[in-house]
Design a protein around this motif. Sequence first.
Motif, PDB file in Angstrom:
ATOM      1  N   ASN A   1      57.135  87.546  23.497  1.00  0.00           N
ATOM      2  CA  ASN A   1      56.642  88.331  24.946  1.00  0.00           C
ATOM      3  C   ASN A   1      55.754  87.351  25.616  1.00  0.00           C
ATOM      4  O   ASN A   1      55.063  87.509  26.647  1.00  0.00           O
ATOM      5  N   VAL A   2      55.739  86.188  25.265  1.00  0.00           N
ATOM      6  CA  VAL A   2      55.095  84.990  25.827  1.00  0.00           C
ATOM      7  C   VAL A   2      53.494  85.287  25.945  1.00  0.00           C
ATOM      8  O   VAL A   2      52.998  85.517  27.199  1.00  0.00           O
ATOM      9  N   LEU A   3      52.985  85.886  25.048  1.00  0.00           N
ATOM     10  CA  LEU A   3      51.533  86.305  25.218  1.00  0.00           C
ATOM     11  C   LEU A   3      50.425  85.342  24.766  1.00  0.00           C
ATOM     12  O   LEU A   3      50.761  84.496  24.018  1.00  0.00           O
ATOM     13  N   GLN A   4      49.589  85.310  25.693  1.00  0.00           N
ATOM     14  CA  GLN A   4      48.319  84.223  25.234  1.00  0.00           C
ATOM     15  C   GLN A   4      47.030  84.910  25.492  1.00  0.00           C
ATOM     16  O   GLN A   4      47.010  85.935  25.938  1.00  0.00           O
ATOM     17  N   MET A   5      45.892  84.006  24.875  1.00  0.00           N
ATOM     18  CA  MET A   5      44.685  84.691  24.783  1.00  0.00           C
ATOM     19  C   MET A   5      44.007  84.254  26.086  1.00  0.00           C
ATOM     20  O   MET A   5      44.108  83.303  26.919  1.00  0.00           O
ATOM     21  N   LEU A   6      43.730  85.397  26.808  1.00  0.00           N
ATOM     22  CA  LEU A   6      43.218  85.439  28.160  1.00  0.00           C
ATOM     23  C   LEU A   6      41.647  85.782  28.045  1.00  0.00           C
ATOM     24  O   LEU A   6      41.215  86.445  27.515  1.00  0.00           O
ATOM     25  N   GLU A   7      40.912  85.312  29.216  1.00  0.00           N
ATOM     26  CA  GLU A   7      39.713  85.599  29.441  1.00  0.00           C
ATOM     27  C   GLU A   7      39.651  87.078  29.599  1.00  0.00           C
ATOM     28  O   GLU A   7      40.323  87.849  30.460  1.00  0.00           O
TER      29      GLU A   7
ATOM     30  N   VAL B   1      54.668  88.145  19.447  1.00  0.00           N
ATOM     31  CA  VAL B   1      53.796  87.406  20.332  1.00  0.00           C
ATOM     32  C   VAL B   1      54.335  86.219  21.175  1.00  0.00           C
ATOM     33  O   VAL B   1      54.372  86.203  22.433  1.00  0.00           O
ATOM     34  N   ASP B   2      55.164  85.624  20.566  1.00  0.00           N
ATOM     35  CA  ASP B   2      55.656  84.342  21.137  1.00  0.00           C
ATOM     36  C   ASP B   2      56.925  84.951  22.044  1.00  0.00           C
ATOM     37  O   ASP B   2      57.121  84.245  23.254  1.00  0.00           O
TER      38      ASP B   2
ATOM     39  N   LYS C   1      53.705  87.240  14.783  1.00  0.00           N
ATOM     40  CA  LYS C   1      53.639  86.148  15.419  1.00  0.00           C
ATOM     41  C   LYS C   1      54.972  85.907  16.308  1.00  0.00           C
ATOM     42  O   LYS C   1      54.816  85.193  17.395  1.00  0.00           O
TER      43      LYS C   1
END
Length: 320
Positions: A77-83, A74-75, A71
């Motif tokens: 690398n500023v990763l987000q759930m994308l379409e 992910v934070d 986690k």
Amino acid sequence: MAPLSSKGVVISVPALILSVAAVAIFLFLVLFSSIKSSPQCSCGTPNTSGSISSLGDHQFSPSADDILWLKKQVDTNVLQMLENQKRKGINPRTREEQLRDLEAFKGIAHYEGKEASNHTALPCPGELLVEMHHSFYGEPWAGGRDVFEFLAEIVKLTRDSRVLEIGCGTLRVGLHFIRYLNTEHYHCLEKDEISLMAALSYELPSQGLLSKRPMIVKGGDMDFSVFGSDTVYDLIYGSAAFLHIPDKLVWIGVERLASRLKPLDGRLFVSHNLKFCTRLGGEECTKRLKGLGLEYMGKHTHDSLLFNHYETWFEFRRFK
């Protein structure tokens, strides 16, 4: 050599050196003795559900620290759930588009005519090359790892354990057992021909597991004699397999499996429900199981690590 003086006490340098050395040796001996006499910890490592694993030096599921670390990555690398969308690449395609291209252009080979079919060691159907078999089961392929972790930890799996899967399909779960277990220690009975083709002609080669020599046999009649008359298993399991088999044939299979389960320590796991048993009535089911030397150990619910899903598992053991 000049003496050292402190508050009227005179200490020569050689005496000081000898004193320090003696203290150091004493401390070393005390520390070594305490380390040698301390018992090894057998408390295990907590897994993601907070329960304790007693598998010694091997943890099958990720620990709480593993999850926190991931986690954080992910934070960071500023990763987000994308379409979902097509990504950049060389001629990006969906599975359907890949399959259409494979069929239209004679596969992915550049050879033409007679040369087009003799340059691969393992000819493979196009639908397997685009991994359409990963969608056979109505849920993410990644769920196979969840099942492996749950079963491996609860039976305290070792590399020398022997495992039999009833209906391994395309090895969504089986791949993880095959990779971990010693050579030839994974067996499976599967009746679907396309699933067998996917397992043998695509999954094993693509995962580099041919050397593990799993014994995967076509059959839907609960005949386990092909695996040898003396083979005894530490784990036998069927993930939803019994849901598609008539009750009478399920009981034939359970009767044959009972003698192949390692007494006391071995486990039989069935997922989803026990309708083949409950349809008989509780007392009748218990009586029949007892006659086979089996006893019901309880129900387990196991959550997926990656998606909002759980599976229910029913546990049995051989008591004689």
